[in-house]
Design a protein around this motif. Structure first.
Motif, PDB file in Angstrom:
ATOM      1  N   CYS A   4      30.898  55.566 -33.453  1.00 15.09           N
ATOM      2  CA  CYS A   4      32.218  55.016 -33.117  1.00 15.09           C
ATOM      3  C   CYS A   4      32.321  53.582 -33.661  1.00 15.09           C
ATOM      4  O   CYS A   4      32.230  52.617 -32.895  1.00 15.09           O
ATOM      5  CB  CYS A   4      32.396  55.049 -31.602  1.00 15.09           C
ATOM      6  SG  CYS A   4      34.063  54.704 -31.064  1.00 15.09           S
ATOM      7  N   CYS A   7      34.785  50.785 -32.056  1.00  9.82           N
ATOM      8  CA  CYS A   7      34.842  50.471 -30.631  1.00  9.82           C
ATOM      9  C   CYS A   7      34.449  49.010 -30.372  1.00  9.82           C
ATOM     10  O   CYS A   7      33.666  48.419 -31.113  1.00  9.82           O
ATOM     11  CB  CYS A   7      33.944  51.408 -29.832  1.00  9.82           C
ATOM     12  SG  CYS A   7      32.171  51.124 -30.031  1.00  9.82           S
ATOM     13  N   LEU A  55      34.892  57.012 -26.226  1.00  9.09           N
ATOM     14  CA  LEU A  55      35.490  55.869 -26.918  1.00  9.09           C
ATOM     15  C   LEU A  55      36.366  56.314 -28.094  1.00  9.09           C
ATOM     16  O   LEU A  55      37.073  55.509 -28.691  1.00  9.09           O
ATOM     17  CB  LEU A  55      34.390  54.926 -27.422  1.00  9.09           C
ATOM     18  CG  LEU A  55      33.635  54.171 -26.321  1.00  9.09           C
ATOM     19  CD1 LEU A  55      32.457  53.415 -26.908  1.00  9.09           C
ATOM     20  CD2 LEU A  55      34.564  53.223 -25.579  1.00  9.09           C
ATOM     21  N   LYS A  56      36.298  57.604 -28.426  1.00 13.50           N
ATOM     22  CA  LYS A  56      37.137  58.151 -29.491  1.00 13.50           C
ATOM     23  C   LYS A  56      38.580  58.254 -29.002  1.00 13.50           C
ATOM     24  O   LYS A  56      38.848  58.811 -27.927  1.00 13.50           O
ATOM     25  CB  LYS A  56      36.641  59.547 -29.894  1.00 13.50           C
ATOM     26  CG  LYS A  56      35.214  59.569 -30.417  1.00 13.50           C
ATOM     27  CD  LYS A  56      35.156  59.178 -31.868  1.00 13.50           C
ATOM     28  CE  LYS A  56      33.770  59.391 -32.447  1.00 13.50           C
ATOM     29  NZ  LYS A  56      33.730  59.080 -33.883  1.00 13.50           N
ATOM     30  N   GLU A  57      39.527  57.727 -29.776  1.00  6.53           N
ATOM     31  CA  GLU A  57      40.923  57.740 -29.360  1.00  6.53           C
ATOM     32  C   GLU A  57      41.700  58.855 -30.065  1.00  6.53           C
ATOM     33  O   GLU A  57      41.403  59.216 -31.206  1.00  6.53           O
ATOM     34  CB  GLU A  57      41.571  56.386 -29.663  1.00  6.53           C
ATOM     35  CG  GLU A  57      40.966  55.234 -28.847  1.00  6.53           C
ATOM     36  CD  GLU A  57      41.660  53.907 -29.108  1.00  6.53           C
ATOM     37  OE1 GLU A  57      42.534  53.862 -30.009  1.00  6.53           O
ATOM     38  OE2 GLU A  57      41.322  52.930 -28.416  1.00  6.53           O
ATOM     39  N   ASN A  58      42.699  59.393 -29.352  1.00  9.38           N
ATOM     40  CA  ASN A  58      43.577  60.433 -29.886  1.00  9.38           C
ATOM     41  C   ASN A  58      42.805  61.657 -30.363  1.00  9.38           C
ATOM     42  O   ASN A  58      43.118  62.252 -31.393  1.00  9.38           O
ATOM     43  CB  ASN A  58      44.442  59.886 -31.023  1.00  9.38           C
ATOM     44  CG  ASN A  58      45.294  58.720 -30.585  1.00  9.38           C
ATOM     45  OD1 ASN A  58      45.881  58.751 -29.501  1.00  9.38           O
ATOM     46  ND2 ASN A  58      45.332  57.678 -31.406  1.00  9.38           N
ATOM     47  N   GLN A  96      34.320  47.748 -24.340  1.00 10.50           N
ATOM     48  CA  GLN A  96      34.690  49.129 -24.042  1.00 10.50           C
ATOM     49  C   GLN A  96      33.436  49.987 -23.829  1.00 10.50           C
ATOM     50  O   GLN A  96      33.381  50.802 -22.910  1.00 10.50           O
ATOM     51  CB  GLN A  96      35.522  49.711 -25.191  1.00 10.50           C
ATOM     52  CG  GLN A  96      36.891  49.061 -25.372  1.00 10.50           C
ATOM     53  CD  GLN A  96      37.606  49.574 -26.610  1.00 10.50           C
ATOM     54  OE1 GLN A  96      37.013  49.660 -27.690  1.00 10.50           O
ATOM     55  NE2 GLN A  96      38.881  49.918 -26.457  1.00 10.50           N
ATOM     56  N   LYS A 102      38.213  61.462 -16.362  1.00 10.42           N
ATOM     57  CA  LYS A 102      38.760  61.573 -17.718  1.00 10.42           C
ATOM     58  C   LYS A 102      39.687  62.785 -17.809  1.00 10.42           C
ATOM     59  O   LYS A 102      39.808  63.577 -16.879  1.00 10.42           O
ATOM     60  CB  LYS A 102      37.625  61.722 -18.732  1.00 10.42           C
ATOM     61  CG  LYS A 102      36.557  60.627 -18.658  1.00 10.42           C
ATOM     62  CD  LYS A 102      37.104  59.280 -19.062  1.00 10.42           C
ATOM     63  CE  LYS A 102      36.004  58.222 -19.112  1.00 10.42           C
ATOM     64  NZ  LYS A 102      36.538  56.909 -19.536  1.00 10.42           N
TER      65      LYS A 102
END
Length: 494
Positions: free
Chosen positions: A89, A92, A133-136, A96, A163
């Motif tokens: 990631c 990041c 931590l990965k978005e979308n 975070q 989550k």
């Protein structure tokens, strides 16, 4: 919120006779916490790989999000953990990462240690932190519990409950109950989605199974009646045809032309009726569909000539300068079902291997009965390969019994023709358990036997152990299994 739409999905491996999926359609909301369940070999990991675009398939999968798969492969385990996380990631922020590690009760100092120096449980938690931590992205989490002890499983399940937006493959009932709000199940003949946790799904499934069993019994009676009617109709036209060569009751000669014409008409009519009856029987037999086969298993354990089989007195195990357990004392007696519990790294597997006769450095006293026969199931399945018949012969077990147990654990006959190396993780574990159940021994020693094994098979094994009460020492992190099975628990501390 968006939808992942699966439409008419059909897939089979190139070297396989049978399809994994055939014209499957369903929708997934990307906000769901989705538990994914089904018997081993039904295609759970395959479906995740299809979402990732790893295989060609027919049908369509459409989504407005990307997919990330857990566990991540870590190529350079000698690197510091922080470097491993940043490779996964790179965008990041440090704060975070620390937020996620804090939720998972992982201290910051692990980031500055080599990744390989952490326990399997610590590695799992760090990789989960990196995943979230990965978005979308819609997250595909494949059996994260296999290296987690009981305490870590509770912690991770609470983390996942906070989550959303994931598919979770797990066979741990308590774990699923704590962190999912929908269940995606691969059944014998279809795939379906239900709202609720695992217990909700299981209760609904049992209710549906009972309805299906009642309907199936009615259908079987209908099929039998229709088949018998078809046979009677066929027999009726045959009898009429035979009268061409007979005589009338009055003794006068039969008009064979007349009787033949009559018999032909009756034959045509009866064949039409017979075909309708057979078609109706066939149509009804196709409705016998989704009840899972979970026949009872059998075990015939040898009886030892003494009540006490094994005694450990103040056992401590060392690997070089490292002590993995200290002053462990307990006895194993006939009929005991002992759960060996403790956090990762507390020496559970080492104690099992010591009892089974492996050469391990220890202090204290170990007393095992003379001529004691032990069957051991290891965590490791990587050595399994080749033909099941050859495996049975080389293991010195009865091949028919071995395959009969595998059939009851949901192996198809086609599976018997494949190389064991191609089996799923759960199917390989079933091979080791079936082998153990075939062995004539006084004591079973099982090290995390349920890793990768589906829920229904776990319940079968619970029923087996409760019905036959074999003497068994086991390590298992499935709390439901332990609560149902163990007559004693031995707790180890690091």
């Amino acid at each position: 919120m968006s939808l992942i739409k699966v439409t008419n999905l059909t897939f089979a491996y190139d070297d396989s006779y049978d399809s994994i999926f055939e014209n499957v359609s369903f929708q997934i909301d990307t906000d769901w916490k989705l538990g994914f369940t089904g018997r081993n070999g039904r295609g759970k990991t395959t479906f995740l790989n299809l979402l990732l675009g790893k295989y060609e398939y027919s049908g369509t999968i459409t989504a407005s999000v990307g997919f990330e798969y857990f566990p991540f492969p870590v190529q350079n385990k000698e690197n510091n953990t922080l470097d491993v996380v940043m490779d996964i990631c790179p965008d990041c922020e440090h704060w975070q990462l620390m937020r996620e590690l804090s939720l998972l009760k992982v201290s910051e100092d692990v980031l500055y240690r080599p990744f390989e120096s952490m326990s399997n449980g610590e590695q799992t938690k760090v990789l989960l932190a990196a995943l979230f931590l990965k978005e979308n992205m819609f997250l595909l989490i494949d059996e994260p519990t296999n290296h987690l002890d009981l305490h870590a499983r509770k912690l991770v399940s609470h983390y996942l409950r906070s989550k959303n937006g994931y598919i979770l493959v797990s066979h741990d009932r308590a774990f699923l109950d704590n962190c999912v709000d929908h269940i995606l199940s691969i059944n014998r003949t279809n795939i379906e989605i239900q709202k609720g946790n695992f217990s909700d799904w299981w209760e609904n499934k049992q209710r549906q199974d009972n309805l299906e069993l009642a309907e199936n019994e009615k259908l079987r009676k209908d099929i039998k009646r229709l088949s018998e009617a078809a046979n009677r109709t066929s027999h009726w036209s045959d009898e009429v045809e035979k009268t061409k060569n007979g005589t009338r009751n009055s003794g006068s000669k039969v008009d064979k032309g007349y009787v033949g014409h009559k018999a032909a008409k009756m034959m045509k009519r009866s064949k039409s009726i017979e075909q309708r009856q057979l078609s109706a029987a066939e149509e009804k037999s196709q409705l016998l569909k989704n009840v899972e086969s979970s026949e009872s298993l059998k075990i015939s354990q040898l009886t030892y000539h003494k009540q006490q089989l094994v005694e450990l007195d103040r056992i401590s195990i060392h690997y070089g300068d490292k002590q993995v357990c200290r002053d462990v004392s307990f006895t194993i007696e006939q009929g005991d079902r002992i759960a060996l519990s403790g956090p990762n790294g507390s020496g559970k597997s080492s104690l099992l291997k010591l009892i089974c006769g492996e050469t391990i450095a220890y202090t204290g006293t170990l007393r095992a009965g003379s001529q004691l026969k032990i069957s051991y199931v290891s965590q490791d399945t990587s050595h399994l390969k080749g033909d099941l018949s050859d495996f049975a012969r080389s293991s010195g077990i009865d091949e028919s019994l071995f395959k009969s147990i595998l059939r009851k654990l949901d192996f198809s006959r086609l599976q018997f023709e494949k190389d064991i190396a191609s089996f799923s993780g759960g199917q390989k574990k079933k091979v080791l358990i079936a082998k153990s159940l075939c062995e004539r021994v006084h004591l079973h020693v099982w090290d995390e036997p349920l890793n990768f094994i589906d829920v229904i098979s776990r319940m079968q094994l619970e029923d087996l152990l409760l019905e036959h009460s074999p003497t068994i020492l086991f390590v298992e992190h499935d709390s439901e299994f332990c609560n149902h099975i163990a007559t004693k628990t031995v707790e180890l501390n690091v």
